[in-house]
Design a protein around this motif. Structure first.
Motif, short mmCIF file in Angstrom:
data_model
loop_
_atom_site.label_atom_id
_atom_site.label_comp_id
_atom_site.label_asym_id
_atom_site.label_seq_id
_atom_site.Cartn_x
_atom_site.Cartn_y
_atom_site.Cartn_z
N PRO A 1 0.82 -1.23 0.00
CA PRO A 1 0.00 0.00 0.00
C PRO A 1 0.85 1.28 0.00
CG PRO A 1 -0.87 -1.52 1.59
CD PRO A 1 0.43 -2.09 1.13
N LEU A 2 2.00 1.24 0.68
CA LEU A 2 2.87 2.42 0.67
C LEU A 2 3.37 2.72 -0.74
CD1 LEU A 2 4.30 4.57 2.39
CD2 LEU A 2 6.21 2.97 2.62
N GLY A 3 3.76 1.68 -1.46
CA GLY A 3 4.20 1.88 -2.84
C GLY A 3 3.10 2.40 -3.73
N ILE A 4 1.89 1.90 -3.53
CA ILE A 4 0.76 2.37 -4.33
C ILE A 4 0.43 3.83 -4.00
CG2 ILE A 4 -1.72 2.06 -4.74
CD1 ILE A 4 -1.21 -0.97 -4.41
N LEU A 5 0.49 4.17 -2.72
CA LEU A 5 0.18 5.55 -2.34
C LEU A 5 1.24 6.53 -2.86
CD1 LEU A 5 -1.11 5.06 1.31
CD2 LEU A 5 -2.43 5.78 -0.69
N TRP A 6 2.48 6.09 -2.96
CA TRP A 6 3.53 6.97 -3.48
C TRP A 6 3.37 7.27 -4.97
CZ3 TRP A 6 8.34 4.74 -0.58
CH2 TRP A 6 8.50 5.44 0.62
N LEU A 7 2.50 6.54 -5.65
CA LEU A 7 2.24 6.83 -7.06
C LEU A 7 1.44 8.13 -7.22
CD1 LEU A 7 1.34 3.28 -8.37
CD2 LEU A 7 3.50 4.53 -8.67
N PHE A 8 0.74 8.54 -6.19
CA PHE A 8 -0.04 9.77 -6.23
C PHE A 8 0.84 10.96 -5.84
CE2 PHE A 8 -3.09 6.37 -5.34
CZ PHE A 8 -3.98 6.57 -6.38
N PRO A 9 0.78 12.04 -6.59
CA PRO A 9 1.67 13.18 -6.33
C PRO A 9 1.50 13.81 -4.94
CG PRO A 9 0.64 13.40 -8.48
CD PRO A 9 0.01 12.23 -7.80
N VAL A 10 0.28 13.83 -4.43
CA VAL A 10 0.06 14.47 -3.13
C VAL A 10 0.78 13.69 -2.02
CG1 VAL A 10 -2.10 13.27 -2.60
CG2 VAL A 10 -1.67 15.53 -1.63
N PHE A 11 0.88 12.38 -2.15
CA PHE A 11 1.54 11.59 -1.12
C PHE A 11 3.06 11.62 -1.25
CE2 PHE A 11 -2.67 9.44 -0.90
CZ PHE A 11 -2.93 9.77 0.41
N ARG A 12 3.57 12.04 -2.41
CA ARG A 12 5.02 12.23 -2.52
C ARG A 12 5.44 13.45 -1.71
NH1 ARG A 12 5.27 11.82 -8.73
NH2 ARG A 12 4.44 9.73 -8.94
N GLU A 13 4.57 14.45 -1.68
CA GLU A 13 4.88 15.66 -0.92
C GLU A 13 4.68 15.40 0.59
OE1 GLU A 13 3.32 20.25 -0.60
OE2 GLU A 13 2.87 19.08 -2.39
N TYR A 14 3.63 14.71 0.94
CA TYR A 14 3.35 14.41 2.35
C TYR A 14 3.63 12.93 2.60
CZ TYR A 14 0.96 18.89 2.29
OH TYR A 14 0.67 20.22 2.17
N TRP A 15 4.91 12.57 2.64
CA TRP A 15 5.32 11.17 2.78
C TRP A 15 4.84 10.59 4.11
CZ3 TRP A 15 8.13 10.18 7.04
CH2 TRP A 15 8.79 11.25 7.63
N TRP A 16 4.76 11.41 5.16
CA TRP A 16 4.33 10.91 6.46
C TRP A 16 2.86 10.51 6.44
CZ3 TRP A 16 0.41 13.75 8.54
CH2 TRP A 16 0.24 15.04 8.04
N LEU A 17 2.07 11.20 5.62
CA LEU A 17 0.66 10.85 5.50
C LEU A 17 0.51 9.52 4.74
CD1 LEU A 17 -2.13 11.93 6.23
CD2 LEU A 17 -2.20 13.07 4.03
#
Length: 88
Positions: free
Chosen positions: A20-36
């Motif tokens: 799930p972390l890898g999938i979430l990192w595909l979205f640009p907003v989660f690259r900026e807010y890595w802690w989220l």
């Protein structure tokens, strides 16, 4: 070769977080807010673990219990100790 149940459960739990972390990192907003992304991945991983990893957890728990109580099984029971002390 049979893998230890604790190792299987640990690897599955790690995968339940990393995928799930890898999938979430595909979205640009989660690259900026890595802690989220890490927080959401942890929540998703915990949910997956509770829903789908009950059997591996049970096997790992039984193995840990068996290893911890192996010495107690070999020792004499109270009745055996009383019988040998009374000479019967």
């Amino acid at each position: 070769m049979k893998l230890p149940p604790l190792l299987v459960y640990t690897v599955l739990r790690l995968l339940a977080f990393i995928v799930p972390l890898g999938i979430l990192w595909l979205f640009p907003v989660f690259r900026e807010y890595w802690w989220l992304a890490a927080l959401f991945a942890a929540l998703i991983g915990m949910s997956i673990s509770l829903l789908f990893l009950r059997a591996p957890l049970s096997r790992a728990s039984r193995e840990i219990y068996a290893k911890r109580n192996r010495d107690q099984d070999r020792s004499q029971s109270d009745e055996d100790a009383e019988d040998s002390a009374s000479g019967a």
